[in-house]
Design a protein around this motif. Sequence first.
Motif, PDB file in Angstrom:
ATOM      1  N   GLN A 757       0.835  -1.206   0.000  1.00 20.88           N
ATOM      2  CA  GLN A 757       0.000   0.000   0.000  1.00 20.88           C
ATOM      3  C   GLN A 757       0.869   1.255   0.000  1.00 20.88           C
ATOM      4  OE1 GLN A 757      -1.935   1.058   3.744  1.00 20.88           O
ATOM      5  NE2 GLN A 757      -3.862   1.491   2.646  1.00 20.88           N
ATOM      6  N   GLU A 758       1.921   1.243   0.817  1.00 22.16           N
ATOM      7  CA  GLU A 758       2.813   2.404   0.891  1.00 22.16           C
ATOM      8  C   GLU A 758       3.625   2.553  -0.392  1.00 22.16           C
ATOM      9  OE1 GLU A 758       4.839   5.747   1.976  1.00 22.16           O
ATOM     10  OE2 GLU A 758       2.953   4.897   2.703  1.00 22.16           O
ATOM     11  N   LEU A 759       4.119   1.450  -0.957  1.00 18.35           N
ATOM     12  CA  LEU A 759       4.867   1.526  -2.218  1.00 18.35           C
ATOM     13  C   LEU A 759       3.982   2.080  -3.338  1.00 18.35           C
ATOM     14  CD1 LEU A 759       6.895  -1.844  -2.293  1.00 18.35           C
ATOM     15  CD2 LEU A 759       7.814   0.462  -1.993  1.00 18.35           C
ATOM     16  N   LEU A 760       2.767   1.614  -3.418  1.00 19.23           N
ATOM     17  CA  LEU A 760       1.861   2.075  -4.463  1.00 19.23           C
ATOM     18  C   LEU A 760       1.583   3.567  -4.309  1.00 19.23           C
ATOM     19  CD1 LEU A 760      -0.587  -0.963  -4.457  1.00 19.23           C
ATOM     20  CD2 LEU A 760       0.758  -0.190  -6.436  1.00 19.23           C
ATOM     21  N   ARG A 761       1.437   4.019  -3.066  1.00 15.09           N
ATOM     22  CA  ARG A 761       1.146   5.439  -2.841  1.00 15.09           C
ATOM     23  C   ARG A 761       2.352   6.304  -3.158  1.00 15.09           C
ATOM     24  NH1 ARG A 761       2.338   9.388   0.295  1.00 15.09           N
ATOM     25  NH2 ARG A 761       3.805   8.076   1.449  1.00 15.09           N
ATOM     26  N   SER A 762       3.505   5.929  -2.572  1.00 16.13           N
ATOM     27  CA  SER A 762       4.671   6.820  -2.631  1.00 16.13           C
ATOM     28  C   SER A 762       5.392   6.763  -3.959  1.00 16.13           C
ATOM     29  CB  SER A 762       5.636   6.476  -1.497  1.00 16.13           C
ATOM     30  OG  SER A 762       6.120   5.146  -1.636  1.00 16.13           O
ATOM     31  N   GLU A 763       5.368   5.629  -4.647  1.00 19.43           N
ATOM     32  CA  GLU A 763       6.178   5.491  -5.854  1.00 19.43           C
ATOM     33  C   GLU A 763       5.348   5.466  -7.133  1.00 19.43           C
ATOM     34  OE1 GLU A 763       9.063   2.397  -5.634  1.00 19.43           O
ATOM     35  OE2 GLU A 763       9.655   2.852  -3.570  1.00 19.43           O
ATOM     36  N   TRP A 764       4.045   5.227  -7.019  1.00 18.01           N
ATOM     37  CA  TRP A 764       3.260   5.075  -8.244  1.00 18.01           C
ATOM     38  C   TRP A 764       1.963   5.886  -8.230  1.00 18.01           C
ATOM     39  CZ3 TRP A 764       6.285   2.838 -11.657  1.00 18.01           C
ATOM     40  CH2 TRP A 764       7.289   1.997 -11.182  1.00 18.01           C
ATOM     41  N   GLY A 765       1.724   6.592  -7.172  1.00 21.37           N
ATOM     42  CA  GLY A 765       0.544   7.457  -7.126  1.00 21.37           C
ATOM     43  C   GLY A 765      -0.764   6.696  -7.148  1.00 21.37           C
ATOM     44  N   VAL A 766      -0.764   5.469  -6.619  1.00 19.35           N
ATOM     45  CA  VAL A 766      -1.960   4.626  -6.604  1.00 19.35           C
ATOM     46  C   VAL A 766      -2.510   4.563  -5.183  1.00 19.35           C
ATOM     47  CG1 VAL A 766      -2.831   2.272  -6.926  1.00 19.35           C
ATOM     48  CG2 VAL A 766      -1.218   3.253  -8.585  1.00 19.35           C
ATOM     49  N   ALA A 767      -3.813   4.716  -5.050  1.00 18.55           N
ATOM     50  CA  ALA A 767      -4.482   4.635  -3.739  1.00 18.55           C
ATOM     51  C   ALA A 767      -5.042   3.233  -3.555  1.00 18.55           C
ATOM     52  CB  ALA A 767      -5.597   5.667  -3.652  1.00 18.55           C
ATOM     53  N   ALA A 768      -4.592   2.573  -2.500  1.00 17.28           N
ATOM     54  CA  ALA A 768      -5.052   1.205  -2.231  1.00 17.28           C
ATOM     55  C   ALA A 768      -5.607   1.117  -0.818  1.00 17.28           C
ATOM     56  CB  ALA A 768      -3.909   0.214  -2.407  1.00 17.28           C
ATOM     57  N   ASP A 769      -6.822   0.558  -0.682  1.00 20.39           N
ATOM     58  CA  ASP A 769      -7.365   0.247   0.630  1.00 20.39           C
ATOM     59  C   ASP A 769      -6.934  -1.169   1.001  1.00 20.39           C
ATOM     60  OD1 ASP A 769      -8.658   2.672   0.577  1.00 20.39           O
ATOM     61  OD2 ASP A 769     -10.582   1.816  -0.062  1.00 20.39           O
ATOM     62  N   VAL A 770      -6.603  -1.367   2.266  1.00 17.53           N
ATOM     63  CA  VAL A 770      -6.204  -2.697   2.744  1.00 17.53           C
ATOM     64  C   VAL A 770      -7.306  -3.257   3.636  1.00 17.53           C
ATOM     65  CG1 VAL A 770      -4.547  -4.004   4.105  1.00 17.53           C
ATOM     66  CG2 VAL A 770      -3.742  -2.191   2.584  1.00 17.53           C
ATOM     67  N   TRP A 771      -7.745  -4.457   3.280  1.00 15.63           N
ATOM     68  CA  TRP A 771      -8.802  -5.148   4.009  1.00 15.63           C
ATOM     69  C   TRP A 771      -8.227  -6.387   4.704  1.00 15.63           C
ATOM     70  CZ3 TRP A 771     -14.236  -3.921   3.139  1.00 15.63           C
ATOM     71  CH2 TRP A 771     -14.430  -2.878   2.219  1.00 15.63           C
ATOM     72  N   SER A 772      -8.693  -6.637   5.901  1.00 13.81           N
ATOM     73  CA  SER A 772      -8.312  -7.864   6.597  1.00 13.81           C
ATOM     74  C   SER A 772      -9.384  -8.917   6.318  1.00 13.81           C
ATOM     75  CB  SER A 772      -8.201  -7.624   8.097  1.00 13.81           C
ATOM     76  OG  SER A 772      -7.867  -8.834   8.759  1.00 13.81           O
ATOM     77  N   ALA A 773      -8.972  -9.965   5.633  1.00 15.75           N
ATOM     78  CA  ALA A 773      -9.886 -11.075   5.316  1.00 15.75           C
ATOM     79  C   ALA A 773      -9.661 -12.164   6.370  1.00 15.75           C
ATOM     80  CB  ALA A 773      -9.632 -11.602   3.916  1.00 15.75           C
ATOM     81  N   THR A 774     -10.372 -12.070   7.451  1.00 22.63           N
ATOM     82  CA  THR A 774     -10.156 -13.021   8.552  1.00 22.63           C
ATOM     83  C   THR A 774     -10.616 -14.426   8.216  1.00 22.63           C
ATOM     84  OG1 THR A 774     -12.277 -12.346   9.493  1.00 22.63           O
ATOM     85  CG2 THR A 774     -10.296 -11.261  10.346  1.00 22.63           C
ATOM     86  N   SER A 775     -11.549 -14.562   7.285  1.00 23.52           N
ATOM     87  CA  SER A 775     -12.027 -15.908   6.945  1.00 23.52           C
ATOM     88  C   SER A 775     -12.551 -15.955   5.524  1.00 23.52           C
ATOM     89  CB  SER A 775     -13.124 -16.358   7.916  1.00 23.52           C
ATOM     90  OG  SER A 775     -13.594 -17.649   7.546  1.00 23.52           O
ATOM     91  N   TRP A 776     -11.743 -16.497   4.641  1.00 24.44           N
ATOM     92  CA  TRP A 776     -12.225 -16.745   3.278  1.00 24.44           C
ATOM     93  C   TRP A 776     -13.357 -17.765   3.315  1.00 24.44           C
ATOM     94  CZ3 TRP A 776      -9.823 -13.209   0.447  1.00 24.44           C
ATOM     95  CH2 TRP A 776      -8.516 -12.837   0.763  1.00 24.44           C
ATOM     96  N   GLY A 777     -13.233 -18.726   4.216  1.00 21.15           N
ATOM     97  CA  GLY A 777     -14.224 -19.793   4.296  1.00 21.15           C
ATOM     98  C   GLY A 777     -15.587 -19.317   4.754  1.00 21.15           C
ATOM     99  N   GLU A 778     -15.624 -18.415   5.766  1.00 18.83           N
ATOM    100  CA  GLU A 778     -16.909 -17.915   6.234  1.00 18.83           C
ATOM    101  C   GLU A 778     -17.560 -16.998   5.195  1.00 18.83           C
ATOM    102  OE1 GLU A 778     -18.743 -18.862   9.246  1.00 18.83           O
ATOM    103  OE2 GLU A 778     -17.330 -20.371   8.486  1.00 18.83           O
ATOM    104  N   LEU A 779     -16.748 -16.268   4.458  1.00 22.49           N
ATOM    105  CA  LEU A 779     -17.302 -15.462   3.366  1.00 22.49           C
ATOM    106  C   LEU A 779     -17.969 -16.367   2.337  1.00 22.49           C
ATOM    107  CD1 LEU A 779     -14.397 -12.885   2.848  1.00 22.49           C
ATOM    108  CD2 LEU A 779     -16.638 -12.438   3.893  1.00 22.49           C
ATOM    109  N   ARG A 780     -17.303 -17.467   2.023  1.00 28.36           N
ATOM    110  CA  ARG A 780     -17.877 -18.388   1.042  1.00 28.36           C
ATOM    111  C   ARG A 780     -19.123 -19.077   1.594  1.00 28.36           C
ATOM    112  NH1 ARG A 780     -16.754 -21.132  -3.557  1.00 28.36           N
ATOM    113  NH2 ARG A 780     -17.533 -23.262  -3.737  1.00 28.36           N
ATOM    114  N   ARG A 781     -19.086 -19.480   2.866  1.00 29.68           N
ATOM    115  CA  ARG A 781     -20.239 -20.144   3.466  1.00 29.68           C
ATOM    116  C   ARG A 781     -21.474 -19.240   3.383  1.00 29.68           C
ATOM    117  NH1 ARG A 781     -19.984 -24.118   7.592  1.00 29.68           N
ATOM    118  NH2 ARG A 781     -17.856 -23.430   8.051  1.00 29.68           N
TER     119      ARG A 781
END
Length: 889
Positions: A757-781
């Motif tokens: 996220q920091e590299l994209l912001r500082s070196e490439w001018g890209v804004a990225a949100d970071v999400w914590s995916a605590t459970s891929w399995g529960e999302l799928r369920r």
Amino acid sequence: MTDPVGKLPSELDQLPDRDAEETAEWAASLDAVAQHAGPHRAAYLMRRTLHHAERAGVPVPRLLETDYVNTIPTSAEPGLDGDEAMESRITAWNRWNAAAMVTRGSRFGVGGHIATFASAAWLYETGFNHFFRGKEGDGSGDQLYIQGHASPGIYARAFLDGRLSEQQLDNFRQESGGNGLPSYPHPRRLPWLWEFPTVSMGLGPLSAIYQARFNRYLHHRGIKDTANSHVWAFLGDGEMDEPESTAALGLAAREQLDNLTFVINCNLQRLDGPVRANFKIVQELEAQFRGAGWNVVKSLWGSAWDELFALDTAGALVRRLREVPDAQFQTYATRDVAYIREHFFGAEPALVELSKLISDAKIAECFFASRGGHEARKVYAAYRAAIEHKGAPTVILAQTVKGYTLGKGFESKNANHQMKKLTTDEFKGMRDLLGLPIADSAFADSLVPYGHPGADSPEVRYLQERRAALGGPAPARRVHAVALPAPEERGFKALEKGSGKQQMATTMAFVRLVKDLMRDKETGRRWVPIVPDEARTFGMESLFPSAGIYSPLGQTYEPVDRDQLMYYKEAKDGQILNEGITEAGAMADFIAASTSYATHGEPMIPFYIFYSMFGWQRTGDQMWQLADQLGKGFIIGATAGRTTLTGEGLQHADGHSHLIASTNPASLNYDPAFAYEISVIVKDGLRRMYGPDAENVFYYLTVYNEPKVQPAMPEGVEEGILRGLYRFKEAEAAAADAPRLQLLASGTAIHWALAAQELLRSEWGVAADVWSATSWGELRRDALEADEALLRGDQRIPYVTRALEGAAGPVLAVSDWMRQVPDQIAQWVEQDYSSLGTDGFGLSDTRDAARRHFGVDAESITVAALAQLARRGEVPASAVKEARERYGL
């Protein structure tokens, strides 16, 4: 150097002989017997001498094998405490209905097994009438591990005592309508009847040992008086080929589990043919169990053999029985008497002479039917000996005929395991043999009828009176709902505050939480820490002196580290189960503890922590057993991920356990990134599994050994943590036209995503949100449930779709797992979706080098993000090439 009789040197040559002349006299006496009376007489005298020495308490090695005869002679059998004729009629009805149920079901092609119960009917009926304690008496009753292929006979008995109807029998193996019977003992499918799933062969005996051990654990810790609970495990001799079947025999003997009995149905057949065609499985098993320290009771021959043994004054019959291989003895049961006279008795002159004294009818009775497992008195004597033996577990080796009473078309046939039905004529022959009052006219439309003597018949009254005296029906599963109070908040709050400037791995965060929870006044003693000899790896050694390691003997030695603060402390009331190097044993511990709420009415909270690579991959079958048995608790895959366990290499590098875990519907799988996420998940897990509305689920959490600063919990993220996804860090303010994307990361990968996220912001001018995916399995369920609701006309948007709704740009998911793990949610993400992961074999290297190798480090994530944006025309393609070169990719 040789000993006095010219043999090779032995360990005895290292021991002082204080009277060599006396020793020589004993050897000479043995030589004289062998010379004048023959080697068989000499061997007999030696065995009798060793047996006498053992009974007298002289410390000599035990014989591993005894003769191929019953352990308990007929003259020493206790009288049967009951009406043998009545029990014979009950057994006949059960045999009939078991065969009828499977045969009727064969019309629909659902299969079933007949021959196993036919051979074992008396093994079960004798137990039900005289030994198996029910759950309506004092204590917890007995625990019955029923042989899976014998389930039709157990259903037949439940039908006889009024617990099942004809309609339910006709729905054997047809469960989708909601009123069917599962093929085998499946507690999840029939939870009022079955306690233990057993048909994944080998897991039943392993689990039975650890169940008996856990009963002692509860007793020694003062949680439940289990002194009167006995564990009975019914097994097939072919099942003993499974390595799990014998994996824990030493544990059972070492801990003197005389609350455990194995009953092995030795019908000499496995699924395709003889168990030991050229050998003798009974003798092999006897040696194996005796060598492990078990008490062995053999019940091989029925009373018809008494006459033959009485005539065997030279011991020729016993010798012949011992030398005939199992496959040949099976053949005897299918041939005529003339064949037996020629091939069995014709082996030596003494047997030829003996056979002249025996009628054809007696030979037929002995070789075709008379087995120890087919007579109530023989089985009763064996069971009585088992429960009266103290200081060691008992195994009963009961010989039977597979397919017994089903007719010549079934008995001892190699194919009888796959034979699913009897013809009408075969049923009529069985009826006549069993003496059942079923008229020919009952066979309407060639459909075999069920048989029942009547709800008020003497047979049913006898059966029910017997069970009432023993504490109610069996098998039976009872759940007395006991909700546990929520523990104090202190431990949870400690993790939710973060670690300040201190670094802490999530493995250590979980261990610290559990240490705090184990101090809780209300629920602390109900935690059961389970670890397979890696406690120090996971930072759990501090629990040794405070909680203690369970041992039924306590600590009989002074530990080498006694002068240290965290010394190795064993105790009779110890709380930790440290199993040594056996994930299978630790998992069996977990299953016993996790189902204690039903088995004993005492909810326990097990957590089993292991190298994640050696969990689902190594004991995945037991995870299914756990789910089927409706177990609850926390399974912790520590040192998780493909790249965090530096230096250990391929066989320790787990990138796939979450994929395997996702196949189990009862497993709630989480890959938390931060300590506070662990706090929220564990707190809610305790509520869901042990609260007022308890669910039959268990948790799989992966934690990492990589120390990181743990942040404090942001406000309002609890729902997202539990549902599986929340925005952890928004992109910093950027130009209005800046390209945007969403980075989803789980576990330790969130740190790579934050760096990207920091590299994209500082070196490439890209804004990225970071999400914590605590459970891929529960999302799928959740998404699958939404899809299922849609089929019923109920419109519901999956949580992952709603969470990402309106989020700008494409989505890039990254984890320390195979890409298939995050790809589980791809079809419900409306944005362009791609993923990065650690597919392939692991390797030894530093964390940074391993992550670069798999293309998941911050720089790789940056290049992948730019590539996504370039495909959408939001950054020039040249930026991707420039980034690859800048970062050395």
